[in-house]
Scaffold this motif. Structure first.
Motif, PDB file in Angstrom:
ATOM      1  N   GLY A  63      32.170  29.380  27.769  1.00 47.98           N
ATOM      2  CA  GLY A  63      32.813  29.658  29.043  1.00 47.98           C
ATOM      3  C   GLY A  63      34.100  28.894  29.254  1.00 47.98           C
ATOM      4  N   PHE A  64      34.625  28.251  28.186  1.00 42.12           N
ATOM      5  CA  PHE A  64      35.852  27.460  28.306  1.00 42.12           C
ATOM      6  C   PHE A  64      37.059  28.397  28.408  1.00 42.12           C
ATOM      7  CE2 PHE A  64      39.572  25.532  26.340  1.00 42.12           C
ATOM      8  CZ  PHE A  64      39.684  24.360  27.081  1.00 42.12           C
ATOM      9  N   MET A  65      37.950  28.100  29.337  1.00 45.70           N
ATOM     10  CA  MET A  65      39.184  28.864  29.489  1.00 45.70           C
ATOM     11  C   MET A  65      40.325  27.902  29.811  1.00 45.70           C
ATOM     12  SD  MET A  65      37.993  32.221  31.685  1.00 45.70           S
ATOM     13  CE  MET A  65      39.654  32.870  31.584  1.00 45.70           C
ATOM     14  N   LEU A  66      41.480  28.158  29.225  1.00 43.54           N
ATOM     15  CA  LEU A  66      42.671  27.350  29.493  1.00 43.54           C
ATOM     16  C   LEU A  66      43.844  28.311  29.625  1.00 43.54           C
ATOM     17  CD1 LEU A  66      43.857  24.470  29.770  1.00 43.54           C
ATOM     18  CD2 LEU A  66      44.418  24.594  27.337  1.00 43.54           C
ATOM     19  N   THR A  67      44.181  28.656  30.852  1.00 44.59           N
ATOM     20  CA  THR A  67      45.239  29.631  31.097  1.00 44.59           C
ATOM     21  C   THR A  67      46.523  29.000  31.617  1.00 44.59           C
ATOM     22  OG1 THR A  67      44.515  29.996  33.384  1.00 44.59           O
ATOM     23  CG2 THR A  67      43.493  31.354  31.655  1.00 44.59           C
ATOM     24  N   LEU A  68      46.460  27.721  32.057  1.00 43.66           N
ATOM     25  CA  LEU A  68      47.590  27.003  32.651  1.00 43.66           C
ATOM     26  C   LEU A  68      48.024  27.606  33.986  1.00 43.66           C
ATOM     27  CD1 LEU A  68      49.814  26.282  29.504  1.00 43.66           C
ATOM     28  CD2 LEU A  68      48.004  24.873  30.508  1.00 43.66           C
ATOM     29  N   ASP A  69      47.177  28.490  34.545  1.00 43.04           N
ATOM     30  CA  ASP A  69      47.490  29.074  35.849  1.00 43.04           C
ATOM     31  C   ASP A  69      47.061  28.157  36.989  1.00 43.04           C
ATOM     32  OD1 ASP A  69      48.575  31.322  34.681  1.00 43.04           O
ATOM     33  OD2 ASP A  69      46.651  32.397  34.649  1.00 43.04           O
ATOM     34  N   THR A  70      46.135  27.245  36.728  1.00 43.73           N
ATOM     35  CA  THR A  70      45.638  26.362  37.780  1.00 43.73           C
ATOM     36  C   THR A  70      46.164  24.947  37.580  1.00 43.73           C
ATOM     37  OG1 THR A  70      43.649  25.719  36.563  1.00 43.73           O
ATOM     38  CG2 THR A  70      43.539  27.755  37.873  1.00 43.73           C
ATOM     39  N   ARG A  71      46.134  24.194  38.646  1.00 42.84           N
ATOM     40  CA  ARG A  71      46.612  22.811  38.587  1.00 42.84           C
ATOM     41  C   ARG A  71      45.776  21.973  37.622  1.00 42.84           C
ATOM     42  NH1 ARG A  71      49.648  19.278  41.877  1.00 42.84           N
ATOM     43  NH2 ARG A  71      49.023  17.087  41.604  1.00 42.84           N
ATOM     44  N   SER A  72      44.469  22.212  37.616  1.00 43.31           N
ATOM     45  CA  SER A  72      43.610  21.420  36.728  1.00 43.31           C
ATOM     46  C   SER A  72      43.933  21.690  35.262  1.00 43.31           C
ATOM     47  CB  SER A  72      42.137  21.723  37.013  1.00 43.31           C
ATOM     48  OG  SER A  72      41.841  23.088  36.772  1.00 43.31           O
ATOM     49  N   ASP A  73      44.221  22.963  34.917  1.00 47.08           N
ATOM     50  CA  ASP A  73      44.604  23.279  33.544  1.00 47.08           C
ATOM     51  C   ASP A  73      45.919  22.598  33.181  1.00 47.08           C
ATOM     52  OD1 ASP A  73      42.366  24.766  33.223  1.00 47.08           O
ATOM     53  OD2 ASP A  73      43.358  26.719  33.159  1.00 47.08           O
ATOM     54  N   ARG A  74      46.886  22.664  34.101  1.00 52.44           N
ATOM     55  CA  ARG A  74      48.173  22.028  33.837  1.00 52.44           C
ATOM     56  C   ARG A  74      48.018  20.510  33.726  1.00 52.44           C
ATOM     57  NH1 ARG A  74      49.954  26.010  37.581  1.00 52.44           N
ATOM     58  NH2 ARG A  74      50.100  24.473  39.277  1.00 52.44           N
ATOM     59  N   ALA A  75      47.094  19.939  34.485  1.00 54.21           N
ATOM     60  CA  ALA A  75      46.861  18.499  34.412  1.00 54.21           C
ATOM     61  C   ALA A  75      46.349  18.094  33.024  1.00 54.21           C
ATOM     62  CB  ALA A  75      45.867  18.072  35.487  1.00 54.21           C
ATOM     63  N   ASP A  76      45.513  18.953  32.432  1.00 51.23           N
ATOM     64  CA  ASP A  76      45.040  18.666  31.078  1.00 51.23           C
ATOM     65  C   ASP A  76      46.209  18.640  30.098  1.00 51.23           C
ATOM     66  OD1 ASP A  76      42.433  18.497  31.924  1.00 51.23           O
ATOM     67  OD2 ASP A  76      41.968  20.603  31.484  1.00 51.23           O
ATOM     68  N   LEU A  77      47.113  19.613  30.219  1.00 57.97           N
ATOM     69  CA  LEU A  77      48.269  19.655  29.330  1.00 57.97           C
ATOM     70  C   LEU A  77      49.176  18.455  29.568  1.00 57.97           C
ATOM     71  CD1 LEU A  77      49.973  21.072  27.206  1.00 57.97           C
ATOM     72  CD2 LEU A  77      51.016  22.431  29.028  1.00 57.97           C
ATOM     73  N   VAL A  78      49.378  18.082  30.813  1.00 57.54           N
ATOM     74  CA  VAL A  78      50.226  16.931  31.131  1.00 57.54           C
ATOM     75  C   VAL A  78      49.647  15.654  30.536  1.00 57.54           C
ATOM     76  CG1 VAL A  78      50.966  15.427  33.032  1.00 57.54           C
ATOM     77  CG2 VAL A  78      51.299  17.906  33.193  1.00 57.54           C
ATOM     78  N   ALA A  79      48.321  15.511  30.561  1.00 54.66           N
ATOM     79  CA  ALA A  79      47.692  14.327  29.972  1.00 54.66           C
ATOM     80  C   ALA A  79      47.993  14.231  28.485  1.00 54.66           C
ATOM     81  CB  ALA A  79      46.181  14.366  30.215  1.00 54.66           C
ATOM     82  N   VAL A  80      47.956  15.371  27.808  1.00 56.32           N
ATOM     83  CA  VAL A  80      48.266  15.387  26.374  1.00 56.32           C
ATOM     84  C   VAL A  80      49.730  15.044  26.146  1.00 56.32           C
ATOM     85  CG1 VAL A  80      48.391  16.847  24.323  1.00 56.32           C
ATOM     86  CG2 VAL A  80      46.428  17.033  25.857  1.00 56.32           C
ATOM     87  N   VAL A  81      50.618  15.644  26.929  1.00 51.78           N
ATOM     88  CA  VAL A  81      52.053  15.409  26.763  1.00 51.78           C
ATOM     89  C   VAL A  81      52.397  13.946  27.007  1.00 51.78           C
ATOM     90  CG1 VAL A  81      54.321  15.904  27.762  1.00 51.78           C
ATOM     91  CG2 VAL A  81      52.747  17.780  27.256  1.00 51.78           C
ATOM     92  N   ARG A  82      51.805  13.357  28.039  1.00 53.96           N
ATOM     93  CA  ARG A  82      52.105  11.954  28.327  1.00 53.96           C
ATOM     94  C   ARG A  82      51.595  11.020  27.234  1.00 53.96           C
ATOM     95  NH1 ARG A  82      51.090  12.101  34.928  1.00 53.96           N
ATOM     96  NH2 ARG A  82      53.238  12.756  35.434  1.00 53.96           N
ATOM     97  N   LEU A  83      50.483  11.395  26.611  1.00 55.47           N
ATOM     98  CA  LEU A  83      50.010  10.608  25.472  1.00 55.47           C
ATOM     99  C   LEU A  83      51.021  10.675  24.331  1.00 55.47           C
ATOM    100  CD1 LEU A  83      47.785   8.924  24.111  1.00 55.47           C
ATOM    101  CD2 LEU A  83      46.725  11.067  23.385  1.00 55.47           C
ATOM    102  N   LEU A  84      51.544  11.869  24.061  1.00 54.18           N
ATOM    103  CA  LEU A  84      52.548  12.025  22.998  1.00 54.18           C
ATOM    104  C   LEU A  84      53.837  11.294  23.340  1.00 54.18           C
ATOM    105  CD1 LEU A  84      52.014  15.800  22.094  1.00 54.18           C
ATOM    106  CD2 LEU A  84      51.200  13.787  20.854  1.00 54.18           C
ATOM    107  N   LEU A  85      54.194  11.228  24.625  1.00 51.99           N
ATOM    108  CA  LEU A  85      55.351  10.442  25.045  1.00 51.99           C
ATOM    109  C   LEU A  85      55.122   8.957  24.775  1.00 51.99           C
ATOM    110  CD1 LEU A  85      56.189  12.206  28.438  1.00 51.99           C
ATOM    111  CD2 LEU A  85      57.708  12.084  26.452  1.00 51.99           C
ATOM    112  N   THR A  86      53.906   8.493  25.064  1.00 55.71           N
ATOM    113  CA  THR A  86      53.571   7.090  24.824  1.00 55.71           C
ATOM    114  C   THR A  86      53.655   6.751  23.342  1.00 55.71           C
ATOM    115  OG1 THR A  86      52.095   7.079  26.738  1.00 55.71           O
ATOM    116  CG2 THR A  86      51.793   5.322  25.113  1.00 55.71           C
ATOM    117  N   TRP A  87      53.204   7.651  22.485  1.00 54.06           N
ATOM    118  CA  TRP A  87      53.248   7.431  21.036  1.00 54.06           C
ATOM    119  C   TRP A  87      54.646   7.577  20.458  1.00 54.06           C
ATOM    120  CZ3 TRP A  87      48.385  10.754  19.477  1.00 54.06           C
ATOM    121  CH2 TRP A  87      47.219  10.044  19.825  1.00 54.06           C
ATOM    122  N   GLY A  88      55.579   8.142  21.228  1.00 56.46           N
ATOM    123  CA  GLY A  88      56.937   8.337  20.726  1.00 56.46           C
ATOM    124  C   GLY A  88      57.138   9.634  19.986  1.00 56.46           C
ATOM    125  N   VAL A  89      56.150  10.532  20.022  1.00 51.93           N
ATOM    126  CA  VAL A  89      56.298  11.830  19.363  1.00 51.93           C
ATOM    127  C   VAL A  89      57.283  12.712  20.136  1.00 51.93           C
ATOM    128  CG1 VAL A  89      55.085  13.919  18.619  1.00 51.93           C
ATOM    129  CG2 VAL A  89      53.981  11.686  18.409  1.00 51.93           C
TER     130      VAL A  89
END
Length: 295
Positions: free
Chosen positions: A10-36
């Protein structure tokens, strides 16, 4: 999102909701921290609240150094760190001859790129047979892609960096530590093994002989220990020596053994032609030396 295993849960990731976008932002900020990633325009908060675009630069040298594996971390069931790491990096078992050859080619290419020297006696029987048969093809592709030059010898293969850009341990190197390392490599090139005490005595003699050129304090009592440790760290990092513990009737001691590639730093008397003499009339001079490139 279409992965059957995820869809079944039942997993879905459409980026249409704030919670989905928050998951993506968490990943992006981790990559920013690593310098990627490096942020160029916009910010994650604007994307999170309004879906506004954010522009990033991808730092590919950092991305290429990140740990990657053929399995996702969430599929690993082991608990201990070493066991988890082994599962993460385990290669799938090849089922056909073609797949086995591909796996051997990938493994050997990685080792030739990662290690200063790949010795045949450290390979499995299948790896050694494949590398001997395909060494020109494999090293040729590496040279074409990276500019590294192969040294193909009886004991193994070294990919040499002619521009001195792809290594973090250089040999030879200037200044005191570099000179000590070079002198130690020359000393070990003429010996199968040497006890640590013998090498400490050698470094003490070298410090006395070169005190006018080396940094201050090299002739102080105990200074040879630090000089030797720095040199051995470089030589082991370059796969030029092994450090073993040896038990004898006199007790236990540390022994340093030269690997075949250290012969590149051996010195030999050159043959020098006297002025006006023909190439056939040459004499040997004990006052001059030249580096041997035998490995």
């Amino acid at each position: 999102a279409a992965e059957p295993g995820l869809a079944a849960t039942g997993f879905m990731l459409t980026l249409d909701t704030r919670s989905d976008r928050a998951d993506l932002v968490a990943v992006v900020r981790l990559l920013l921290t690593w310098g990627v990633l490096t942020r160029v325009a916009g910010d994650e908060d604007a994307y999170l609240s309004a879906g506004a675009d954010v522009l990033y630069d991808v730092r590919r040298p950092v991305l290429g150094a990140l740990l990657t594996g053929s399995r996702g971390p969430s599929t690993i069931t082991a608990r201990a760190f070493e066991a988890r790491l082994a599962e993460l990096t385990a290669e799938p078992v090849a089922e056909t001859d073609e797949l086995r050859n591909q796996a051997l080619r990938r493994t050997l290419t990685r080792r030739l790129l990662d290690e200063p020297v790949v010795y045949y006696d450290e390979l499995t029987e299948d790896e050694r047979a494949y590398l001997v048969a395909q060494r020109h093809n494999i090293t040729g592709r590496i040279s074409e892609a990276t500019g590294l030059l192969p040294e193909l010898r009886a004991e193994g293969i070294a990919m040499v960096d002619p521009d001195d850009e792809l290594t973090d341990v250089r040999m030879p190197e200037q200044r005191t530590d570099g000179h000590v390392t070079l002198l130690l490599a020359e000393y070990l090139a003429g010996r199968a093994r040497a006890p640590r005490g013998e090498l400490l005595a050698f470094v003490r003699r070298a410090a006395q002989a070169h005190a006018g050129y080396w940094r201050k304090g090299v002739t102080d009592p105990g200074a040879e220990t630090e000089l030797l440790d720095i040199a051995l760290e470089k030589l082991t990092g370059l796969r030029l020596v092994d450090i073993d513990i040896e038990v004898t009737r006199d007790g236990t001691g540390t022994v340093i053994r030269g690997r075949p590639a250290i012969a590149r730093f051996a010195l030999a008397e050159p043959t020098i032609r006297e002025p006006g003499s023909s190439p056939g009339r040459q004499t040997r001079k004990a006052t001059a030396h030249a580096a041997s490139t035998i490995f």
